[in-house]
Design a protein around this motif. Sequence first.
Motif, PDB file in Angstrom:
ATOM      1  N   UNK A 125       0.901  -1.084  -0.083  1.00  0.00           N
ATOM      2  CA  UNK A 125       0.028   0.025   0.021  1.00  0.00           C
ATOM      3  C   UNK A 125       0.904   1.161  -0.016  1.00  0.00           C
ATOM      4  N   UNK A 126       0.478   2.025  -0.970  1.00  0.00           N
ATOM      5  CA  UNK A 126       1.383   3.370  -1.110  1.00  0.00           C
ATOM      6  C   UNK A 126       0.615   4.491  -1.055  1.00  0.00           C
ATOM      7  N   UNK A 127       1.458   5.389  -0.127  1.00  0.00           N
ATOM      8  CA  UNK A 127       0.605   6.567   0.307  1.00  0.00           C
ATOM      9  C   UNK A 127       1.346   7.734  -0.335  1.00  0.00           C
ATOM     10  N   UNK A 128       1.181   8.517  -1.287  1.00  0.00           N
ATOM     11  CA  UNK A 128       1.876   9.917  -1.958  1.00  0.00           C
ATOM     12  C   UNK A 128       1.348  10.937  -1.160  1.00  0.00           C
ATOM     13  N   UNK A 129       0.270  10.930  -0.409  1.00  0.00           N
ATOM     14  CA  UNK A 129      -0.047  12.138   0.468  1.00  0.00           C
ATOM     15  C   UNK A 129      -0.410  11.651   1.919  1.00  0.00           C
ATOM     16  N   UNK A 130       0.164  12.434   2.783  1.00  0.00           N
ATOM     17  CA  UNK A 130       0.018  11.878   4.130  1.00  0.00           C
ATOM     18  C   UNK A 130      -1.265  11.897   4.658  1.00  0.00           C
ATOM     19  N   UNK A 131      -2.237  12.723   4.064  1.00  0.00           N
ATOM     20  CA  UNK A 131      -3.712  12.611   4.372  1.00  0.00           C
ATOM     21  C   UNK A 131      -4.402  11.339   4.208  1.00  0.00           C
ATOM     22  N   UNK A 132      -3.694  10.502   3.411  1.00  0.00           N
ATOM     23  CA  UNK A 132      -4.347   9.226   2.931  1.00  0.00           C
ATOM     24  C   UNK A 132      -3.907   8.146   3.992  1.00  0.00           C
ATOM     25  N   UNK A 133      -2.947   8.086   4.735  1.00  0.00           N
ATOM     26  CA  UNK A 133      -2.401   7.169   5.522  1.00  0.00           C
ATOM     27  C   UNK A 133      -3.418   6.581   6.462  1.00  0.00           C
ATOM     28  N   UNK A 134      -4.360   7.290   7.139  1.00  0.00           N
ATOM     29  CA  UNK A 134      -5.214   6.796   8.157  1.00  0.00           C
ATOM     30  C   UNK A 134      -6.216   5.653   7.394  1.00  0.00           C
ATOM     31  N   UNK A 148       2.027 -11.022   2.772  1.00  0.00           N
ATOM     32  CA  UNK A 148       2.253  -9.775   3.568  1.00  0.00           C
ATOM     33  C   UNK A 148       1.514  -8.785   3.116  1.00  0.00           C
ATOM     34  N   UNK A 149       1.102  -7.912   3.993  1.00  0.00           N
ATOM     35  CA  UNK A 149       0.492  -6.693   3.610  1.00  0.00           C
ATOM     36  C   UNK A 149       1.569  -5.620   4.098  1.00  0.00           C
ATOM     37  N   UNK A 150       2.152  -4.647   2.980  1.00  0.00           N
ATOM     38  CA  UNK A 150       3.185  -3.979   3.756  1.00  0.00           C
ATOM     39  C   UNK A 150       2.720  -2.240   3.310  1.00  0.00           C
ATOM     40  N   UNK A 151       3.281  -1.215   4.004  1.00  0.00           N
ATOM     41  CA  UNK A 151       2.787   0.004   3.580  1.00  0.00           C
ATOM     42  C   UNK A 151       3.988   0.896   3.514  1.00  0.00           C
ATOM     43  N   UNK A 152       4.061   1.896   2.493  1.00  0.00           N
ATOM     44  CA  UNK A 152       5.030   2.931   2.630  1.00  0.00           C
ATOM     45  C   UNK A 152       4.336   4.196   2.216  1.00  0.00           C
ATOM     46  N   UNK A 153       4.763   5.083   2.854  1.00  0.00           N
ATOM     47  CA  UNK A 153       4.163   6.601   2.890  1.00  0.00           C
ATOM     48  C   UNK A 153       5.239   7.701   2.763  1.00  0.00           C
ATOM     49  N   UNK A 154       4.657   8.704   2.451  1.00  0.00           N
ATOM     50  CA  UNK A 154       5.604  10.078   2.149  1.00  0.00           C
ATOM     51  C   UNK A 154       5.637  10.732   3.537  1.00  0.00           C
ATOM     52  N   UNK A 155       5.251  10.133   4.659  1.00  0.00           N
ATOM     53  CA  UNK A 155       5.314  10.758   5.988  1.00  0.00           C
ATOM     54  C   UNK A 155       6.740  10.189   6.443  1.00  0.00           C
ATOM     55  N   UNK A 156       7.519   9.142   5.964  1.00  0.00           N
ATOM     56  CA  UNK A 156       8.667   8.405   6.122  1.00  0.00           C
ATOM     57  C   UNK A 156       9.603   8.496   4.970  1.00  0.00           C
ATOM     58  N   UNK A 157       9.298   8.540   3.819  1.00  0.00           N
ATOM     59  CA  UNK A 157      10.203   8.296   2.769  1.00  0.00           C
ATOM     60  C   UNK A 157       9.585   9.532   1.685  1.00  0.00           C
ATOM     61  N   UNK A 158      10.704   9.990   0.870  1.00  0.00           N
ATOM     62  CA  UNK A 158      10.679  11.024   0.094  1.00  0.00           C
ATOM     63  C   UNK A 158       9.910  10.464  -1.351  1.00  0.00           C
ATOM     64  N   UNK A 159       9.763  11.125  -2.306  1.00  0.00           N
ATOM     65  CA  UNK A 159       9.209  11.036  -3.466  1.00  0.00           C
ATOM     66  C   UNK A 159      10.254  10.101  -4.358  1.00  0.00           C
ATOM     67  N   UNK A 160      11.513  10.236  -4.170  1.00  0.00           N
ATOM     68  CA  UNK A 160      12.567   9.776  -4.817  1.00  0.00           C
ATOM     69  C   UNK A 160      12.563   8.292  -4.675  1.00  0.00           C
ATOM     70  N   UNK A 161      12.629   8.070  -3.387  1.00  0.00           N
ATOM     71  CA  UNK A 161      12.488   6.569  -2.702  1.00  0.00           C
ATOM     72  C   UNK A 161      11.028   5.817  -2.844  1.00  0.00           C
TER      73      UNK A 161
END
Length: 211
Positions: A125-134, A148-161
């Motif tokens: 699950x990929x969040x490019x906007x922190x409003x969508x994390x919840x 496995x269900x994993x999540x990556x968000x832009x609260x922890x990683x930048x757009x390059x990553x």
Amino acid sequence: VGCGPVTTPTGRKMLREVAELMDFITVRDQDSYDILKDIGVKNPRILLTSDAALNVQASSKPEVDRIMARLGLENEKEIFAININQYLDTWAGLNKPSMGKEKFLAVYAAVLSKIAKELNVPMLFVCTQHHDVTITKELMAKISSPNKLAIITNTEYNHYQIKGVLGRASLLFAMRLHAMILASSEHTPVVGLAYQPKCRYYFKCLDLLQH
């Protein structure tokens, strides 16, 4: 920028007046350019170009490898990526009642649970906007999956990553425009849910728009 939708005489007038005041305008798709011309914008300094996210350089392979390891996905050959946003169906059309968050999550989770069993692959699950994390975490909690269900968000990683990680996905099903752009510019196959016209405009640019 992207332009539209603009559907009322007052809205067209406001957009036209604002556009005429600009020193310079860049639009990221032909439809936005056509909207400005259609409402009568005479500003001669309008350039049709591309969204800046297309030129983002993904993080290096070693860095992406480290991120994939932290996500627990380093040995996976196939990964199904998902991106949703909190706007749900509120942009689907004028005077149409929203299905609401609970029904949205229930329907989405049921479908993803079925897909998880049929494909037998992990989901990212990929969040490019922190409003969508919840809402993304709420969706994940409702999914039944053997993998496995994993999540990556832009609260922890930048757009390059995030772009580098999206490059490792086998398929992205997305709602956010910039998730679609970051993935497709890494040559990851993308299916987009066009919750706003700007999403349709992007797929039209790619000659991938399905009606």
